[in-house]
Scaffold this active site. Structure first.
Site, PDB file in Angstrom:
ATOM      1  N   TYR A 143       0.815  -1.212   0.000  1.00 30.02           N
ATOM      2  CA  TYR A 143       0.000   0.000   0.000  1.00 30.02           C
ATOM      3  C   TYR A 143       0.853   1.269   0.000  1.00 30.02           C
ATOM      4  CZ  TYR A 143      -4.611  -2.021   0.879  1.00 30.02           C
ATOM      5  OH  TYR A 143      -5.805  -2.677   0.758  1.00 30.02           O
ATOM      6  N   LYS A 188       2.649 -15.226   2.474  1.00 29.39           N
ATOM      7  CA  LYS A 188       2.875 -15.965   1.219  1.00 29.39           C
ATOM      8  C   LYS A 188       4.376 -16.257   1.174  1.00 29.39           C
ATOM      9  CE  LYS A 188       1.390 -17.638  -2.735  1.00 29.39           C
ATOM     10  NZ  LYS A 188       0.458 -18.794  -2.836  1.00 29.39           N
ATOM     11  N   ASP A 220      -3.462 -18.212   0.480  1.00 27.39           N
ATOM     12  CA  ASP A 220      -4.456 -18.933  -0.329  1.00 27.39           C
ATOM     13  C   ASP A 220      -5.149 -20.014   0.502  1.00 27.39           C
ATOM     14  OD1 ASP A 220      -1.982 -20.186  -0.267  1.00 27.39           O
ATOM     15  OD2 ASP A 220      -1.958 -20.787  -2.372  1.00 27.39           O
ATOM     16  N   ASP A 244      -6.741  -6.846   4.146  1.00 29.90           N
ATOM     17  CA  ASP A 244      -7.842  -6.175   3.459  1.00 29.90           C
ATOM     18  C   ASP A 244      -8.746  -7.216   2.811  1.00 29.90           C
ATOM     19  OD1 ASP A 244      -9.335  -4.065   2.230  1.00 29.90           O
ATOM     20  OD2 ASP A 244      -8.269  -4.500   0.365  1.00 29.90           O
ATOM     21  N   ASP A 248     -12.788  -8.843   4.210  1.00 30.93           N
ATOM     22  CA  ASP A 248     -14.058  -8.808   3.460  1.00 30.93           C
ATOM     23  C   ASP A 248     -14.656 -10.211   3.397  1.00 30.93           C
ATOM     24  OD1 ASP A 248     -13.645  -6.073   2.880  1.00 30.93           O
ATOM     25  OD2 ASP A 248     -14.370  -6.296   0.823  1.00 30.93           O
TER      26      ASP A 248
HETATM   27  C1  IPM Z   1     -10.521  -0.753   3.565  1.00 36.83           C
HETATM   28  C2  IPM Z   1     -10.516  -0.236   2.149  1.00 36.83           C
HETATM   29  C3  IPM Z   1      -9.260   0.587   1.905  1.00 36.83           C
HETATM   30  C4  IPM Z   1      -8.072  -0.345   2.053  1.00 36.83           C
HETATM   31  C5  IPM Z   1      -9.214   1.320   0.549  1.00 36.83           C
HETATM   32  C6  IPM Z   1     -10.405   2.174   0.331  1.00 36.83           C
HETATM   33  C7  IPM Z   1      -7.970   2.118   0.413  1.00 36.83           C
HETATM   34  O1  IPM Z   1     -10.649  -1.279   1.240  1.00 36.83           O
HETATM   35  O2  IPM Z   1     -10.475   0.066   4.488  1.00 36.83           O
HETATM   36  O3  IPM Z   1     -10.623  -1.963   3.754  1.00 36.83           O
HETATM   37  O4  IPM Z   1      -7.739  -1.080   1.112  1.00 36.83           O
HETATM   38  O5  IPM Z   1      -7.477  -0.339   3.133  1.00 36.83           O
HETATM   39 MN    MN Z   2     -11.120  -3.181   2.170  1.00 37.68          MN
END
Ligand code: IPM
Ligand code: MN
Ligand code: NAD
Length: 370
Positions: A143, A188, A220, A244, A248
């Site tokens: 990042y 990884k 993975d 990240d 999700d």
């Molecule tokens: C999160 C988002 C951010 C990240 C983006 C918007 C930069 O996906 O907070 O999870 O990748 O950290």
């Molecule tokens: Mn995110």
């Protein structure tokens, strides 16, 4: 409440559903603050795409200064198609804010609420009892490495130092001590140099925590294990990008990305509290987003501010609302974002009234017994 006792909360509503969900969280905090005399003072600032439109920068200097001077920062979400073609996207402001505040640790707790297994896309027997904390490194890795574009070739540098890995690992091990004492480090290391360093360093840090079990998974395999056996995880410790993505995935095990809140901490200054979801442009402006993640973030903020009992009351009210069957569109329901927020606040009011009655009783008893 005197001036000194005030706590300044900077609110960054941002874009898309950001303002909608942040508003519900702020209203919950206002209610708690009024009722319990917490002295929270809210100040809203431009951030993200909205700030680009207003003043030409996603993180205006005035917003950054306000955040630095705050006790905590509560955020909605940033970004959206409208700014996607810009050289400086709204997301840049968010990364800069995290970096400027030194927030290297992003904590993302996720669990399947007992009684709500049916909300999970996983079979109930798999989902049942899942309770995972993702400890995501937030200010390093790919990042923040150098980016290059040369003609039709582009590169992103992924860089980690031992010190950066050590400090996030300590956070994960300490968190595990308050949980089930198990850390799974995700990397990884069969491919990446940063991951090899990550694995070695985490193993060394683990020696300071003999009471915590450490295991390692490749990312993975971790992505697979999360949906085949989520109960195998307690704390997941991982780098910025993997954290990240995995968070999700993890969020939907509980039923929806709209559920998860997060706390970004690390430095001595203010923490940043935000749902893990984005600006959800597909449902923005419709008042149908799930504000649970924003409310959960507000509860984490209270804990971080040393107001853990209030944080617990807010989390309980949120859980009760879900258990009572209040459902936003992400769960196929028709509760509006604002209605869901109001239902949480009704539950909060009931809880606070019960709490007051209990306190009154305790005080009366004390009075009787001298
Ligand atoms: C999160 C988002 C951010 C990240 C983006 C918007 C930069 O996906 O907070 O999870 O990748 O950290
Ligand atoms: Mn995110
Ligand atoms: P997203 O999280 O915004 O949306 C993914 C899906 O989840 C969409 O279908 C959306 O409707 C749904 N969703 C998200 N939040 C929800 C909620 N609270 N209630 C109900 N449904 C919800 O991810 P995306 O579509 O990949 O990204 C949209 C924009 O948000 C992009 O510009 C992205 O960069 C940005 N983003 C910002 C943050 C942040 O501010 N922290 C996080 C992730 C993405």
């Amino acid at each position: 409440m005197n001036e000194e006792a005030e706590m300044k909360i900077v609110v960054l509503p941002g874009d898309g559903v950001g303002p909608e969900v942040a508003a519900e969280a702020v209203k919950c905090l206002e209610l708690l603050s009024r009722h319990c005399g917490l002295g929270l003072r809210f100040e809203t600032h431009d951030f993200g795409g909205a700030a680009i439109d207003a003043v030409g920068s996603s993180l205006p200097e005035s917003t950054l200064a306000a955040c630095k001077g705050a006790d905590a920062v509560l955020m909605g979400a940033v970004g959206g198609p409208r700014w996607d073609e810009r050289a400086e996207m709204p997301e840049v402001g968010l990364l800069r804010l995290r970096r400027e505040l030194g927030l290297f640790a992003n904590l993302r707790p996720a669990r399947v609420i007992p009684g709500l297994e049916s909300l999970s896309p996983l079979r109930a027997d798999l989902a049942e009892g899942a309770d995972v904390l993702v400890v995501r490194e937030l200010t390093g890795g790919i990042y923040f490495g150098e980016r290059r574009v040369e003609g039709e070739t582009a590169s992103d540098l992924c860089l980690y130092s031992r010190a950066e890995i050590e400090r996030i690992a300590h956070i994960a091990f300490r968190a595990a001590r308050g949980r089930r004492r198990r850390v799974t480090s995700v990397d990884k290391a069969n491919v990446m140099a940063t991951s090899k360093l990550w694995r070695r360093t985490v193993a060394e840090v683990a020696e300071d925590y003999p009471d915590v079990t450490l295991d390692h998974l490749y990312v993975d395999a971790a992505a697979m294990a999360l949906v085949t056996n989520p109960r195998r995880f307690d704390v997941i410790l991982t780098e910025n990008m993997f954290g990240d993505i995995l968070s999700d995935e993890l969020s939907v095990i509980g039923g929806s990305i709209g559920l998860l809140g997060s706390a970004s901490v690390g430095a001595a200054g203010p923490g940043l509290f935000e749902p893990i979801h984005g600006s959800a442009p597909d449902i923005a402006g419709l008042d149908i987003a799930n504000p649970s993640g924003a409310i959960a973030s507000a509860a984490m903020m209270l804990e971080e501010l040393g107001l853990a009992p209030m944080g617990h009351i807010l989390s309980e009210a949120l859980q009760k609302t879900l258990l009572a069957g209040c459902r936003t569109a992400d769960f196929g329901g028709n509760a509006r974002c604002s209605e869901f927020g109001e239902t949480v606040r009704e539950s909060l009011r009931r809880r606070l009234a019960r709490y007051d009655a209990h306190l009154e009783l305790v005080t009366m008893n004390r009075g009787c017994c001298g």
